[in-house]
Write an enzyme that holds these catalytic residues in place. Structure first.
Site, PDB file in Angstrom:
ATOM      1  N   ASP A   7       5.421  -8.083   7.250  1.00 27.85           N
ATOM      2  CA  ASP A   7       4.332  -7.427   6.532  1.00 27.85           C
ATOM      3  C   ASP A   7       4.066  -6.102   7.249  1.00 27.85           C
ATOM      4  OD1 ASP A   7       1.902  -7.199   4.850  1.00 27.85           O
ATOM      5  OD2 ASP A   7       0.887  -7.496   6.769  1.00 27.85           O
ATOM      6  N   ASP A   9       0.756  -3.674   6.869  1.00 22.99           N
ATOM      7  CA  ASP A   9      -0.632  -3.472   7.301  1.00 22.99           C
ATOM      8  C   ASP A   9      -1.135  -4.673   8.092  1.00 22.99           C
ATOM      9  OD1 ASP A   9      -1.662  -0.986   5.469  1.00 22.99           O
ATOM     10  OD2 ASP A   9      -0.259  -2.243   4.370  1.00 22.99           O
TER      11      ASP A   9
END
Length: 220
Positions: A7, A9
């Site tokens: 991922d 953020d």
């Protein structure tokens, strides 16, 4: 060969400040109160459209009907200006990506952030060449938690689920990996809507990204 999917953020980069700045510039443009950075941190993960709507509903109260396309046009302009300016890689990220590459491990980003923002942020931090594949929130018709984003990433990198790891920071990441049949490790410092990541039930919680290397040394 193996694959680790990250991922973006809250996992690789701390982007909350520039997202919050973009949200507040938009709210100010429409003469609305601003929101706190702590709130923005709890709203990150579903994409910028969802986040902006959440912020708007927080401060607008009983405001009348709006043209949401105009609001998002404003937000997108502000975020285009802010993206990559206030974000920072978390500790050990740069070195770990290089170490994985040195071991022949493929690397991918799987994020719900729109592609134009993903690309700009990666370029801003010199990371555009660090990944074999980048899957953004608008790369396919669906996004996390739909497992299709991981299936397509596995296919694009020519890797089996058994040889892959997903690393995230939120329950959405854990849910996506689970649905795709991929192991999921999680970091505790990201954006999980204010809840401890342990509650989402990842296979392992790691304090730092550098611990990911252990997965590819046979200590799963």
């Amino acid at each position: 060969m193996a694959l680790v999917m990250f991922d973006l953020d809250g996992t690789l980069l701390d982007t909350a400040s520039e997202i919050g700045e973009s949200v507040n510039r938009t709210l100010t443009e429409f003469k609305l109160p601003t929101v706190e950075l702590l709130q923005v941190r709890e709203w990150i993960g579903h994409g910028t459209g969802w986040l902006m709507r959440r912020a708007w509903s927080e401060v607008a109260g009983s405001a009348g009907p709006i043209d949401w396309a105009i609001v998002m046009e404003s937000f997108n302009t502000h975020y285009e200006n802010c993206a990559g300016s206030l974000s920072r890689p978390y500790p050990d990220v740069i070195d770990t990506l290089a170490a994985l590459a040195g071991r022949g491990v493929k690397r991918a980003v799987v994020t719900n952030k729109e592609g134009r923002f993903t690309e700009k942020i990666l370029r801003s931090h010199g990371l555009e060449e660090s990944f074999d594949m980048v899957v953004s929130g608008d790369t396919y018709p669906v996004k996390k938690p739909d497992p299709l984003v991981i299936y397509n990433c596995l296919h694009g990198c020519n890797q089996a689920a058994a040889d892959a790891l997903f690393v995230g920071d939120s329950s959405i990441d854990v849910e996506t990996a689970r649905a795709a049949g991929v192991a999921c490790w999680a970091v505790p410092y990201g954006y999980n809507m204010g809840k401890p990541i342990e509650a989402a039930g990842p296979d392992r919680v790691i304090e730092t990204i550098k611990d990911v290397i252990v997965f590819f040394e046979g200590e799963k």
